[in-house]
Scaffold this motif. Sequence first.
Motif, mmCIF file in Angstrom:
data_model
loop_
_atom_site.group_PDB
_atom_site.id
_atom_site.type_symbol
_atom_site.label_atom_id
_atom_site.label_comp_id
_atom_site.label_asym_id
_atom_site.label_seq_id
_atom_site.Cartn_x
_atom_site.Cartn_y
_atom_site.Cartn_z
ATOM 1 N N ASP A 469 0.829 -1.208 0.000
ATOM 2 C CA ASP A 469 0.000 0.000 0.000
ATOM 3 C C ASP A 469 0.861 1.256 0.000
ATOM 4 O O ASP A 469 0.536 2.247 -0.666
ATOM 5 N N GLU A 470 1.952 1.233 0.747
ATOM 6 C CA GLU A 470 2.826 2.403 0.828
ATOM 7 C C GLU A 470 3.433 2.721 -0.537
ATOM 8 O O GLU A 470 3.515 3.890 -0.936
ATOM 9 N N LEU A 471 3.837 1.677 -1.265
ATOM 10 C CA LEU A 471 4.418 1.906 -2.596
ATOM 11 C C LEU A 471 3.366 2.436 -3.558
ATOM 12 O O LEU A 471 3.642 3.334 -4.372
ATOM 13 N N ILE A 472 2.162 1.915 -3.474
ATOM 14 C CA ILE A 472 1.079 2.415 -4.335
ATOM 15 C C ILE A 472 0.810 3.887 -4.058
ATOM 16 O O ILE A 472 0.641 4.696 -4.989
ATOM 17 N N GLN A 473 0.797 4.273 -2.794
ATOM 18 C CA GLN A 473 0.574 5.678 -2.437
ATOM 19 C C GLN A 473 1.701 6.566 -2.946
ATOM 20 O O GLN A 473 1.466 7.686 -3.418
ATOM 21 N N MET A 474 2.935 6.082 -2.856
ATOM 22 C CA MET A 474 4.063 6.865 -3.357
ATOM 23 C C MET A 474 3.963 7.048 -4.867
ATOM 24 O O MET A 474 4.251 8.127 -5.387
ATOM 25 N N ALA A 475 3.537 6.002 -5.588
ATOM 26 C CA ALA A 475 3.400 6.113 -7.038
ATOM 27 C C ALA A 475 2.303 7.084 -7.425
ATOM 28 O O ALA A 475 2.403 7.773 -8.445
ATOM 29 N N GLU A 476 1.257 7.178 -6.602
ATOM 30 C CA GLU A 476 0.173 8.122 -6.881
ATOM 31 C C GLU A 476 0.632 9.567 -6.717
ATOM 32 O O GLU A 476 0.133 10.467 -7.394
ATOM 33 N N ARG A 477 1.610 9.798 -5.813
ATOM 34 C CA ARG A 477 2.107 11.157 -5.577
ATOM 35 C C ARG A 477 3.254 11.531 -6.511
ATOM 36 O O ARG A 477 3.474 12.714 -6.765
ATOM 37 N N ASP A 478 3.986 10.534 -6.992
ATOM 38 C CA ASP A 478 5.214 10.802 -7.748
ATOM 39 C C ASP A 478 5.102 10.154 -9.122
ATOM 40 O O ASP A 478 5.135 8.936 -9.255
ATOM 41 N N HIS A 479 4.995 10.969 -10.184
ATOM 42 C CA HIS A 479 4.791 10.425 -11.530
ATOM 43 C C HIS A 479 6.034 9.705 -12.054
ATOM 44 O O HIS A 479 5.961 8.982 -13.055
ATOM 45 N N SER A 480 7.172 9.878 -11.403
ATOM 46 C CA SER A 480 8.380 9.193 -11.865
ATOM 47 C C SER A 480 8.417 7.735 -11.394
ATOM 48 O O SER A 480 9.300 6.981 -11.798
ATOM 49 N N VAL A 481 7.473 7.334 -10.535
ATOM 50 C CA VAL A 481 7.388 5.948 -10.068
ATOM 51 C C VAL A 481 6.310 5.237 -10.886
ATOM 52 O O VAL A 481 5.154 5.661 -10.910
ATOM 53 N N VAL A 482 6.690 4.160 -11.554
ATOM 54 C CA VAL A 482 5.784 3.419 -12.433
ATOM 55 C C VAL A 482 5.592 2.019 -11.859
ATOM 56 O O VAL A 482 6.567 1.310 -11.603
ATOM 57 N N LEU A 483 4.346 1.631 -11.646
ATOM 58 C CA LEU A 483 4.023 0.295 -11.151
ATOM 59 C C LEU A 483 3.335 -0.495 -12.263
ATOM 60 O O LEU A 483 2.335 -0.033 -12.835
ATOM 61 N N VAL A 484 3.868 -1.661 -12.567
ATOM 62 C CA VAL A 484 3.314 -2.506 -13.626
ATOM 63 C C VAL A 484 2.990 -3.867 -13.029
ATOM 64 O O VAL A 484 3.886 -4.620 -12.630
ATOM 65 N N GLY A 485 1.697 -4.172 -12.940
ATOM 66 C CA GLY A 485 1.269 -5.483 -12.453
ATOM 67 C C GLY A 485 1.060 -6.443 -13.607
ATOM 68 O O GLY A 485 1.064 -6.047 -14.782
ATOM 69 N N ILE A 486 0.847 -7.699 -13.275
ATOM 70 C CA ILE A 486 0.712 -8.694 -14.341
ATOM 71 C C ILE A 486 -0.542 -8.458 -15.169
ATOM 72 O O ILE A 486 -0.574 -8.751 -16.390
ATOM 73 N N ASP A 487 -1.587 -7.875 -14.565
ATOM 74 C CA ASP A 487 -2.777 -7.539 -15.344
ATOM 75 C C ASP A 487 -2.463 -6.522 -16.428
ATOM 76 O O ASP A 487 -3.028 -6.581 -17.528
ATOM 77 N N ASP A 488 -1.554 -5.590 -16.134
ATOM 78 C CA ASP A 488 -1.166 -4.579 -17.123
ATOM 79 C C ASP A 488 -0.507 -5.231 -18.339
ATOM 80 O O ASP A 488 -0.686 -4.751 -19.482
ATOM 81 N N LEU A 489 0.260 -6.276 -18.118
ATOM 82 C CA LEU A 489 0.959 -6.918 -19.220
ATOM 83 C C LEU A 489 0.008 -7.560 -20.218
ATOM 84 O O LEU A 489 0.366 -7.768 -21.390
ATOM 85 N N TYR A 490 -1.208 -7.867 -19.758
ATOM 86 C CA TYR A 490 -2.180 -8.529 -20.646
ATOM 87 C C TYR A 490 -3.326 -7.591 -21.053
ATOM 88 O O TYR A 490 -4.230 -8.020 -21.772
ATOM 89 N N ARG A 491 -3.245 -6.343 -20.621
ATOM 90 C CA ARG A 491 -4.317 -5.395 -20.958
ATOM 91 C C ARG A 491 -4.049 -4.808 -22.342
ATOM 92 O O ARG A 491 -2.944 -4.380 -22.641
ATOM 93 N N ARG A 492 -5.071 -4.776 -23.166
ATOM 94 C CA ARG A 492 -4.956 -4.168 -24.501
ATOM 95 C C ARG A 492 -5.709 -2.855 -24.512
ATOM 96 O O ARG A 492 -6.930 -2.828 -24.335
ATOM 97 N N ASP A 493 -4.987 -1.800 -24.756
ATOM 98 C CA ASP A 493 -5.620 -0.465 -24.774
ATOM 99 C C ASP A 493 -6.125 -0.154 -26.175
ATOM 100 O O ASP A 493 -5.608 -0.626 -27.162
#
Length: 493
Positions: A469-493
């Motif tokens: 949760d702490e890392l997710i909150q930091m990524a929400e405040r700081d655009h230079s932090v990128v979080l990529v979960g396994i769902d993202d790898l299979y998501r088609r935009d």
Amino acid sequence: MGELARPPEMFDREREWRDLGAFVTDPSPGATLGVVSGRRRQGKTFLLRALCRATGGFYFAADEATDRESLNRLGAVLAEHLSAPAPFAFDSWHPAIDALLRLGRERRLPVVIDEFPYLARANPQLPSVIQNALAPLRAERDDSRTSLLLCGSAMSFMGRLLSGNAPLRGRAGLELVVPTLDHQLAAEFWGVDDPVTALKVNAIVGGTPAYRREFARDDTPADADDFDPWVLRTVLSPASPLFREARYLLADEPDLHDIGLYHSVLAAIAAGNAHRGGIASYLGRRSGDLAHPLTVLEDCGLVTREPDAFKDNRTSFRIAEPLVAFYHAIMRPIWSDLEHTRDAGRLWQRSRKRFVSNVLGPHFERICRHWTRHLAPADLFGDHPNRVASGTVSDPGHRTSHEVDVVVFGLDGDNRRPLLAIGEVKWGDAMGVSHLERLRRIRGLLTAQGRLGAEQARLACYSAAGFSDELIQMAERDHSVVLVGIDDLYRRD
């Protein structure tokens, strides 16, 4: 002629079908040459048979045979195609190739020679014969509108067909490589909706279409709980064609003469030895002795050579075919047990730790790099990734070095490659602030080295197990932090 209608039963392959269709409907005069290659089981034959069916073209599949027998078979198949009363008799390949060119006298027509390496192995002069047949100002070539397509799976041979001083260099108007399906397409093809299960399946069978239809007989994991039973039903079952497929893949390559040596090199890489020194140590040989076998494996498409993102003199070697990696990491060490046991489940459970560390983890890293380079949202790293690799960063202060799983470079207007991001990949661990702090330290080291773009480089955390949760909150405040979960790898935009 308009664009050829793609067969409804064909999965994906839109680009390959479009390129083949454009080649065989080209209105230009004169016979043309195309080369189609790709690793075995990717659907090349299906593509080319469908092409001939859609256009009325001629298809000939070569066998491992003597030159004389192949000429006899071609004469028989050609006579059947033309409804001739008797097989054609060719005393050499010169009249045989001219007969194929005559098929296109009236209109543009595809003529396919599949498994061409078999013919060239029996008669090494055949490429020169085709070169002479397609020579400019030759009547048989100029009066024909045949689109001659040579196809083969022996990657080392096909790669040399149009290279260097090869006879056919400069003759081909099409050079098509049929790739494996990427992880997103493979998941769709196998009908696996759960991303974790899809990636585990992909780590074993990759994106090779035939492994589902012909080899596994459409047996796919029903859900996440069915993955282990599926492994036992298919790849670890001696009754399944998948069980011995990795061994056959090596045996099918004509350039692999000392099969035992090549199996040992692959086993060394599968055991986690990505660099030449580690492979040499595993085999008990000198590093210089491995230059030839590694090059041959690379030419065959079984191994990829990946330069380090930060060290020009450092190279990593990876096994390109997931099934080969799985075989050498999991199956080969217990091969006799697998062949004779009545309880393969026990053997699989004992192999699970090795599967995660030696197969699944490295495969997940490669998928993350591929996704970052080709499938990630355009603005995720601030610019379009031009190169993605792994790398090693020296840390003199701590007298150590840091392995970086994902290194992302862009390309600016001056042809420089600014650093866009560095990333860490974890399969089984939920990532937290400590992982981010490690990346920050590495970014600081790269900044101190004067690496272009390092100071603004984004920090990417890739995880199949989620984030704190702490890392997710930091990524929400700081655009230079990128979080990529396994769902993202299979998501088609």
